[in-house]
Design a protein around this motif. Structure first.
Motif, short mmCIF file in Angstrom:
data_model
loop_
_atom_site.label_atom_id
_atom_site.label_comp_id
_atom_site.label_asym_id
_atom_site.label_seq_id
_atom_site.Cartn_x
_atom_site.Cartn_y
_atom_site.Cartn_z
N GLY A 175 0.78 -1.23 0.00
CA GLY A 175 0.00 0.00 0.00
C GLY A 175 0.81 1.27 0.00
O GLY A 175 0.24 2.37 -0.03
N ASP A 176 2.12 1.16 0.01
CA ASP A 176 2.99 2.34 0.01
C ASP A 176 3.31 2.74 -1.44
O ASP A 176 4.10 2.06 -2.11
N PRO A 177 2.72 3.81 -1.96
CA PRO A 177 2.94 4.18 -3.37
C PRO A 177 4.38 4.59 -3.67
O PRO A 177 4.77 4.60 -4.85
N ASP A 178 5.16 4.93 -2.66
CA ASP A 178 6.56 5.25 -2.88
C ASP A 178 7.39 4.00 -3.11
O ASP A 178 8.48 4.07 -3.68
N GLU A 204 -7.92 -0.35 -8.18
CA GLU A 204 -8.25 0.75 -7.26
C GLU A 204 -9.25 0.31 -6.19
O GLU A 204 -9.12 0.68 -5.01
N SER A 205 -10.25 -0.49 -6.56
CA SER A 205 -11.32 -0.81 -5.63
C SER A 205 -11.08 -2.08 -4.81
O SER A 205 -11.59 -2.21 -3.70
N GLU A 206 -10.27 -3.02 -5.34
CA GLU A 206 -10.13 -4.32 -4.68
C GLU A 206 -8.75 -4.57 -4.08
O GLU A 206 -8.55 -5.58 -3.41
N THR A 207 -7.79 -3.68 -4.33
CA THR A 207 -6.46 -3.82 -3.75
C THR A 207 -6.05 -2.48 -3.15
O THR A 207 -6.71 -1.47 -3.35
N ASN A 208 -4.94 -2.49 -2.42
CA ASN A 208 -4.41 -1.22 -1.91
C ASN A 208 -3.14 -0.82 -2.66
O ASN A 208 -2.36 -0.01 -2.19
N VAL A 209 -2.95 -1.40 -3.85
CA VAL A 209 -1.77 -1.11 -4.68
C VAL A 209 -2.07 0.08 -5.59
O VAL A 209 -3.18 0.19 -6.15
N HIS A 210 -1.09 0.94 -5.75
CA HIS A 210 -1.25 2.12 -6.58
C HIS A 210 -0.95 1.78 -8.05
O HIS A 210 0.06 1.14 -8.35
#
Length: 314
Positions: A175-178, A204-210
């Motif tokens: 979940g860290d976009p950096d 976008e809706s089902e994961t916390n990955v950018h």
């Protein structure tokens, strides 16, 4: 877009046949040439990395491709052994056939169990800062969401114990976009574009990955300006064709038909580019890779893709 190479983990996905492996290997080659210690990983061990880098094989423990670049392929049993030993502190001696069979049974019923072995391997390397950048030639559009969401699914399944604690730091890294990003590769065709738009919404809706970028591969160049196209259409008349045939002492029809086809294809595919621009978040970079008319293979293809990416990213 240059921020792509500053991340720690990139998942490259897309519909089959759009050039997902080509982008993954090109991006890895570009990163390694910029001085980053890079690992490129093949989730589905079909030998695509070996063919791209013209090497014998890419085993689970990795193989040196050139300076700053290693390549590896996933292996389920080896990954399970490593997970048991490193994450759950379970000593494993010899082959783990019975354990693997039990895992196969559990993973069929429990969402996220199988996928955690794949994603967990890469996240563990990020956690230990083993490489500057890890690039994953990930599963295609139909399976990537379940892999990226595996730690969250497993956390919901397991409420206590070491497995739950392991999922916490995995979710933090994902979940860290950096640190982590996903890249969708597509081409300017109807099905790949539709799948790309749908996948962007699911990530976008089902994961916390950018979602870090959409890379549009095999984009046809604009061969003619509007004035040149008008001139070409004017020339394409029976009277002018007869004059040109006399001047050239050969029929120009083939050339003119090829020009017409090129203009038509470019115009049709431009509609899909517009569809992507209209349906993908404008904050997500869209990177265009040109259509290659020469049929390069192996390492030559990797270097050509790396050069095209460098032109777009830098």
């Amino acid at each position: 877009m240059s921020d792509l190479l500053d991340k720690k983990l990139l998942f490259i996905t897309g519909k089959g046949g759009v050039g997902k492996t080509s982008v993954a290997t090109g991006l890895a080659y570009l990163a390694s040439n910029s001085g980053k210690q890079t690992l490129v990983c093949e989730v589905d061990p079909k030998g695509d990395l070996a063919r791209s880098f013209e090497c014998a094989r890419t085993p689970y423990n990795g193989v040196e491709i050139n300076e700053n670049l290693k390549a590896m392929s996933m292996d389920t049993e080896t990954s399970l052994r490593e997970y048991l030993r490193l994450q759950l502190k379970v000593p494993v001696i010899g082959r783990i056939g019975p354990v693997a069979k039990a895992f196969e049974f559990v993973s069929t019923a429990a969402p996220g169990v199988r996928e955690i072995l794949t994603v967990g391997k890469f996240l563990y390397e990020v956690k230990n800062n083993s490489y500057d950048l890890i690039i994953v030639d990930a599963s295609p559009t139909g399976h990537i969401v379940s892999q990226l969401a595996a730690p969250q699914a497993l956390r919901e399944l397991v409420k206590l114990g070491p497995v739950k604690s392991q999922t916490e730091w995995m979710i933090d890294i994902l979940g860290d976009p950096d640190k982590t990003g996903a890249i969708i590769v597509t081409t300017t065709e109807e099905m790949p574009v539709n799948e790309t738009i749908e996948l962007s919404k699911k990530i976008e809706s089902e994961t916390n990955v950018h979602l870090s970028a959409v890379i549009i591969n095999q984009v046809l160049p604009e061969l003619f300006s509007s004035n040149e196209e008008a001139a070409f259409l004017t020339l394409f008349t029976n009277e002018n064709m007869e004059t040109m045939t006399e001047m050239l002492r050969a029929s120009p029809e083939t050339v003119m038909e090829a020009a017409r086809l090129a203009v038509t294809l470019r115009r049709m595919r431009s509609e899909f580019l517009e569809k992507l621009r209209d349906n993908i978040d404008s904050n997500i970079p869209q990177i265009y890779l040109p259509y290659r008319f020469n049929k390069l293979t192996g390492l030559k293809s990797v270097k050509a893709t790396a050069a095209a990416l460098a032109d777009e990213i830098n």
